[in-house]
Design an enzyme around this catalytic site. Sequence first.
Site, mmCIF file in Angstrom:
data_model
loop_
_atom_site.group_PDB
_atom_site.id
_atom_site.type_symbol
_atom_site.label_atom_id
_atom_site.label_comp_id
_atom_site.label_asym_id
_atom_site.label_seq_id
_atom_site.Cartn_x
_atom_site.Cartn_y
_atom_site.Cartn_z
ATOM 1 N N GLU A 292 98.989 52.045 -74.083
ATOM 2 C CA GLU A 292 99.960 50.960 -74.262
ATOM 3 C C GLU A 292 100.983 51.258 -75.355
ATOM 4 O O GLU A 292 101.995 50.561 -75.464
ATOM 5 C CB GLU A 292 99.228 49.653 -74.598
ATOM 6 C CG GLU A 292 98.470 49.028 -73.433
ATOM 7 C CD GLU A 292 97.152 49.714 -73.151
ATOM 8 O OE1 GLU A 292 96.535 50.245 -74.112
ATOM 9 O OE2 GLU A 292 96.732 49.743 -71.975
ATOM 10 N N ASN A 293 100.732 52.280 -76.166
ATOM 11 C CA ASN A 293 101.650 52.581 -77.274
ATOM 12 C C ASN A 293 103.013 53.075 -76.811
ATOM 13 O O ASN A 293 103.969 53.101 -77.591
ATOM 14 C CB ASN A 293 101.029 53.608 -78.229
ATOM 15 C CG ASN A 293 99.968 53.019 -79.127
ATOM 16 O OD1 ASN A 293 99.140 53.747 -79.683
ATOM 17 N ND2 ASN A 293 99.959 51.695 -79.288
ATOM 18 N N TRP A 294 103.125 53.469 -75.536
ATOM 19 C CA TRP A 294 104.423 53.893 -75.018
ATOM 20 C C TRP A 294 105.436 52.739 -75.041
ATOM 21 O O TRP A 294 106.639 52.972 -74.933
ATOM 22 C CB TRP A 294 104.286 54.409 -73.587
ATOM 23 C CG TRP A 294 103.481 55.662 -73.458
ATOM 24 C CD1 TRP A 294 102.242 55.788 -72.910
ATOM 25 C CD2 TRP A 294 103.858 56.985 -73.878
ATOM 26 N NE1 TRP A 294 101.818 57.100 -72.956
ATOM 27 C CE2 TRP A 294 102.795 57.850 -73.547
ATOM 28 C CE3 TRP A 294 105.001 57.507 -74.495
ATOM 29 C CZ2 TRP A 294 102.831 59.215 -73.816
ATOM 30 C CZ3 TRP A 294 105.033 58.876 -74.772
ATOM 31 C CH2 TRP A 294 103.973 59.706 -74.434
ATOM 32 N N GLU B 101 77.117 48.842 -82.812
ATOM 33 C CA GLU B 101 77.374 47.910 -83.903
ATOM 34 C C GLU B 101 78.869 47.908 -84.174
ATOM 35 O O GLU B 101 79.546 48.924 -83.996
ATOM 36 C CB GLU B 101 76.617 48.339 -85.163
ATOM 37 C CG GLU B 101 75.113 48.220 -85.045
ATOM 38 C CD GLU B 101 74.652 46.778 -84.927
ATOM 39 O OE1 GLU B 101 75.251 45.902 -85.577
ATOM 40 O OE2 GLU B 101 73.699 46.523 -84.166
ATOM 41 N N ARG C 97 106.191 50.980 -77.545
ATOM 42 C CA ARG C 97 106.819 50.891 -78.859
ATOM 43 C C ARG C 97 108.230 51.466 -78.827
ATOM 44 O O ARG C 97 108.640 52.118 -77.869
ATOM 45 C CB ARG C 97 105.974 51.625 -79.905
ATOM 46 C CG ARG C 97 104.597 51.005 -80.107
ATOM 47 C CD ARG C 97 103.865 51.642 -81.251
ATOM 48 N NE ARG C 97 102.554 51.037 -81.461
ATOM 49 C CZ ARG C 97 101.756 51.328 -82.482
ATOM 50 N NH1 ARG C 97 102.130 52.219 -83.386
ATOM 51 N NH2 ARG C 97 100.586 50.722 -82.601
ATOM 52 N N ASP D 108 94.083 50.948 -87.730
ATOM 53 C CA ASP D 108 95.122 49.928 -87.640
ATOM 54 C C ASP D 108 95.649 49.600 -89.036
ATOM 55 O O ASP D 108 94.889 49.580 -90.004
ATOM 56 C CB ASP D 108 94.538 48.675 -86.984
ATOM 57 C CG ASP D 108 95.610 47.702 -86.507
ATOM 58 O OD1 ASP D 108 96.795 48.089 -86.481
ATOM 59 O OD2 ASP D 108 95.259 46.562 -86.177
#
Length: 242
Positions: A78-80, A209, A82, A31
């Site tokens: 979910e990036n579609w 972790e 954009r 990110d």
Amino acid sequence: MGSASTSSARAVFGMSQVASTYPRHVAIIMDGNGRWAKKRRLPRALGHKAGGDAVKRVVEACEVLGIECLTLYAFSSENWKREAEEISDLMNLMRRFIEANIADFIAKGLRLRIIGDYKAFDPDIVERLEDALERTAGGKRTLVVALNYGAQQEIVRAAALAAAEGEVTASAIEKHLYTADLPPLDLLIRTSGEVRLSNFLLWQSAYAEMLFTDVLWPDFGQAELRAACEEFATRERRYGGR
């Protein structure tokens, strides 16, 4: 970790034994490409390109640090949502990355794995990915790339397959996860200061972790990964025990 040291990294979940070695399987939510570009008054496309350079650095770092499996969240389901231009930039970056790195992957014995519905991409990308999967199949270390991936969708898919075979149990679901043949996830890292999983490896993260760093992905490299592994080695992993 770099500009954000391990003291600034925020841990979620404690987990039996103090880890004496580095993790076998590390996953990273990459990110911060857009923010990296914005800070430099550059187009987002150049942020994504810098992020691609970071991928190469981290893949090389895994070899140096002896990490067996690296999973990267490259493109979520979910990036579609954009902008079309940014999606196009990401697709072109994917094409170039495969072309530029496939020979090196083979030479270094790195096996490529894809999780997610990558066949939703353009046919030429699917063809390149499947060629890369075939050509790297003999590798001893593994690079897993999550493409058009969503953890909730993965769990629904695995549960449906388990139900079709009989009783739905945790072990039956695990058998049908994309990651069923990979080492258990030890350490999940998210860059850029965000503290959420964003629908990534939800099942696999149950006892992993976690480490969150303010370092933007294009600035992440071997020093940051080493610091994360050293932090991991100090933690006591309880797996729900006392």
